[in-house]
Design a protein around this motif. Sequence first.
Motif: not given
Length: 224
Positions: A143-161
């Motif tokens: 049930l929290g799939t979308e929330t977990t996805y948004s959480l992962l997106q917020s952690y994405n720095t967009g760098t090589q690492y």
Amino acid sequence: MTTPQLLEDVISALLLLAPSAAMLSLVLAGVSLRREGTMTFAIGGGFTKWMFWAVVFLTLQPLLSWFTSFGVAVPLPLPSVSPSGIATEWLANFPADVSQFVTNFVVQRMVPTLAAFFVLRAVLDAASGQHPLPSILAAMFLLGTETTYSLLQSYNTGTQYATIDVLDSLWNHLVGTVMPIAAVLALVGAILNFATRKPFLRLVAVSLAMLTVSAIWKLLTSMM
């Protein structure tokens, strides 16, 4: 030699499908969580593998930028890949259609139904003398799939690492947010076991370990 336009369009379409693949990986992680028994899932088992692939798909474009530093020419400007950049007409709308299917059909319609079946499974587990918690936790994760996805997106720095950054942030979230809640649940289980004259000291030890897992990790790293 110039890269054929069709090949560039196929690569662009596959990169645009990466977020949908990450969402599907989270759904499969929830299913694997119940299959592995939730509380005793193995590192390297189905749940951790699908969580890892969700992170990889979510950070695929920054991850592929490593090829440039290796001296391998990347045929597309990866950060700027968009549906408008696909010249082949029959491929232009394909990533958007798949994304809508995953969001509207799989996540918003099928996942809640699957979670409901896990709740039913919890009732049947309790009726047969088994513990209902694994099925309940799996339903909550789904049930929290979308929330977990948004959480992962917020952690994405967009760098090589970016991949490692997301994994590090997930570890911090696990230790700082999830572990204290799990420790309280372990204490509740210990109290129930004590009231019903069942072994409870193990749950007390687990609760204390969950509250001090960060300190245990720092102790291990300082000893190396």
